[in-house]
Write an enzyme that holds these catalytic residues in place. Structure first.
Site, PDB file in Angstrom:
ATOM      1  CG  ASP A   1      37.319  45.116  45.152  1.00  0.00           C
ATOM      2  OD1 ASP A   1      38.020  44.729  44.214  1.00  0.00           O
ATOM      3  OD2 ASP A   1      36.322  44.487  45.570  1.00  0.00           O
TER       4      ASP A   1
ATOM      5  NE  ARG B   1      42.198  25.059  59.568  1.00  0.00           N
ATOM      6  CZ  ARG B   1      42.832  25.198  60.744  1.00  0.00           C
ATOM      7  NH1 ARG B   1      43.374  26.350  61.090  1.00  0.00           N
ATOM      8  NH2 ARG B   1      42.921  24.181  61.570  1.00  0.00           N
TER       9      ARG B   1
ATOM     10  CE1 TYR C   1      29.784  41.253  43.054  1.00  0.00           C
ATOM     11  CE2 TYR C   1      30.676  40.761  45.217  1.00  0.00           C
ATOM     12  CZ  TYR C   1      30.017  40.359  44.077  1.00  0.00           C
ATOM     13  OH  TYR C   1      29.592  39.065  43.948  1.00  0.00           O
TER      14      TYR C   1
ATOM     15  CE  LYS D   1      34.203  38.453  39.160  1.00  0.00           C
ATOM     16  NZ  LYS D   1      34.149  38.022  40.535  1.00  0.00           N
TER      17      LYS D   1
HETATM   18  N1  PLP Z   1      34.888  42.664  44.392  1.00  0.00           N
HETATM   19  C1  PLP Z   1      34.424  42.912  43.160  1.00  0.00           C
HETATM   20  C2  PLP Z   1      34.662  44.259  42.545  1.00  0.00           C
HETATM   21  C3  PLP Z   1      33.708  41.953  42.445  1.00  0.00           C
HETATM   22  O1  PLP Z   1      33.239  42.228  41.227  1.00  0.00           O
HETATM   23  C4  PLP Z   1      33.486  40.683  43.066  1.00  0.00           C
HETATM   24  C5  PLP Z   1      32.722  39.640  42.372  1.00  0.00           C
HETATM   25  O2  PLP Z   1      32.134  39.858  41.325  1.00  0.00           O
HETATM   26  C6  PLP Z   1      33.964  40.461  44.353  1.00  0.00           C
HETATM   27  C7  PLP Z   1      34.678  41.463  44.986  1.00  0.00           C
HETATM   28  C8  PLP Z   1      33.732  39.152  45.049  1.00  0.00           C
HETATM   29  O3  PLP Z   1      34.582  38.197  44.521  1.00  0.00           O
HETATM   30  P1  PLP Z   1      34.297  36.608  44.569  1.00  0.00           P
HETATM   31  O4  PLP Z   1      33.150  36.351  43.666  1.00  0.00           O
HETATM   32  O5  PLP Z   1      35.596  36.026  44.113  1.00  0.00           O
HETATM   33  O6  PLP Z   1      33.990  36.265  45.986  1.00  0.00           O
END
Ligand code: PLP
Length: 403
Positions: free
Chosen positions: A184, A60, A112, A209
């Site tokens: 992000d 962990r 997001y 992604k």
């Molecule tokens: N940030 C962006 C731009 C995203 O498109 C996503 C998910 O689609 C996330 C964060 C969240 O990621 P996760 O689905 O791996 O938790």
């Protein structure tokens, strides 16, 4: 029977049945000379003595596969430090955990949906308030600032309209007010953008992604050059347990090996698809930063000199029923959520990525019912275009209304 005895650990052939099952050939320090790092599934690690804590003691807290992934990601993002998490949302949550009760957050309007939900449902309970700003207009930060503002979060290219915001300009203004800038980078990946170099303080990834790239692992990461911030991001994972499994880290590492070649192909295919879509009579408009007509094409060329990523959105000239027809009839593009995998995906933001918003909220953000989002994969671009052509042929060319 002669047993292989590891003298370091003291196995002996006098051990009894149950002990042999646990200890023979189970040398925690074995070295396989494998070219690919093995998956270290162990939850716990040997102490040499009680005076020193070993580099890994409990999974962990840390694990060799996690450390490998963190090292590679840090090197690709030009970052000093990286912490990986069990999901992108866990990474966003870790960044928000730097805030304290009474603090104020600035969040880009185009963010997001999961981040939007976190900010609007969880943060208020922790006494953290938020004001949205327009990342297309960095000066709007000044209007959203409050005396308690501590952090700003944004992402680009944005979802689903693929606006490219100026990371340097946003970071500069945010720093005038002493804000921590969280960026992000999920949609671009470090192959196309390294935002710590442009002024951001913390980079977030949904490694689910492009980083992992094969739609087979959920993960997240936070990167920074600031050692205090790193310590807090690390303490968060250690304390809350939002850690990725060794296997998930191993999968992400495997994906990372081909990030550059994948991204080059995503960019090339997306550019070809966007240019083709632009010429179709039943397409109303195309959103792709690589098109000269895109409102942020100049910023994108400067900020993403290697390419514009693999996301393309477009509006069909027709109705919601036409949107449905296109999405439900592609053969190579698979209708599914998410993005950044090697396989091409198609989706309708109205019911998928932005389905949680009301129609009014979507229209306010320019998300028409006729908007379609593509995650363009690395198949042959000609096949992708032929697939879209047969699906778009189902759109009635002279439909009167958009809804
Ligand atoms: N940030 C962006 C731009 C995203 O498109 C996503 C998910 O689609 C996330 C964060 C969240 O990621 P996760 O689905 O791996 O938790």
């Amino acid at each position: 029977m002669l047993l292989r005895i590891d003298e370091n650990v003291g196995y002996t052939n006098t051990m009894r049945f149950s002990t042999k099952a646990l200890r023979v050939s189970q040398n925690p320090r074995f070295n396989t000379s494998a070219v690919v790092n093995p998956i270290v599934q162990s939850t716990t690690f040997l102490f040499d003595n009680l005076d020193e804590i070993p580099p890994h003691d409990y999974t962990r807290v840390s694990n060799p596969n996690r450390t490998n992934l963190e090292a590679v990601l840090a090197s690709l993002e030009n970052a000093e430090h990286c912490v990986v998490y069990s999901s992108g949302m866990a990474a966003v949550t870790a960044a928000f955990a730097l805030l304290e009760q009474g603090d104020h957050l600035l969040m880009a309007q185009d963010i997001y949906g999961g981040t939007h939900r976190l900010v609007n449902t969880v943060l208020p309970k922790q006494g953290i308030s938020c004001t949205e700003f327009d990342a297309n207009d960095p000066e709007s930060i000044r209007r959203a600032i409050q005396p308690t503002s501590k952090m700003l979060i944004f992402e680009t290219p944005t979802n689903p309209k693929l606006r490219v915001n100026d990371i340097e300009a946003i970071s500069r203004i945010a720093h005038e007010y002493g804000l921590t800038v969280v960026f992000d980078n999920t949609f671009a990946s470090p192959y196309l953008v390294t935002a710590l170099d442009l002024g951001a303080d913390i980079i977030i990834h949904s490694t689910t992604k492009y980083i992992s790239g094969h739609s087979d692992v959920i993960g997240g990461a936070a990167l920074t050059n600031n050692p205090d911030t790193h310590l807090q991001l690390f303490e968060y994972i250690k304390t809350t347990g939002a850690c990725p499994s060794p296997f998930d880290c191993w999968l992400s590492l495997r994906g990372l090996k081909t990030l550059a070649v994948r991204m080059r192909q995503h960019c090339e295919n997306a550019q070809a698809v966007a240019e083709w879509l632009e010429k179709q009579p039943n397409v109303e408009c195309v959103y792709y930063p690589g098109l000269p007509g895109h409102p942020d094409h100049e910023v994108a060329k400067r900020q993403m000199p290697k390419g514009f990523s693999g996301m393309v959105s477009f509006e069909v000239k027709g109705t919601w029923e036409d949107t449905r027809r296109v999405c439900e009839n592609t053969k190579i593009f698979q209708m599914a959520e998410s993005l950044g995998g090697v396989e091409s995906l198609i989706g309708a933001p109205r019911v998928m990525s932005h389905g949680a918003m009301t129609e009014e909220e979507r229209i306010e953000r320019g998300i028409q019912p006729t908007l379609i989002r593509l995650s363009v994969g690395i198949e042959d671009a000609k096949d992708l275009i032929e697939d879209l052509a047969q699906a778009l042929a189902l759109v009635k060319p002279l439909a009167a209304s958009r809804v």
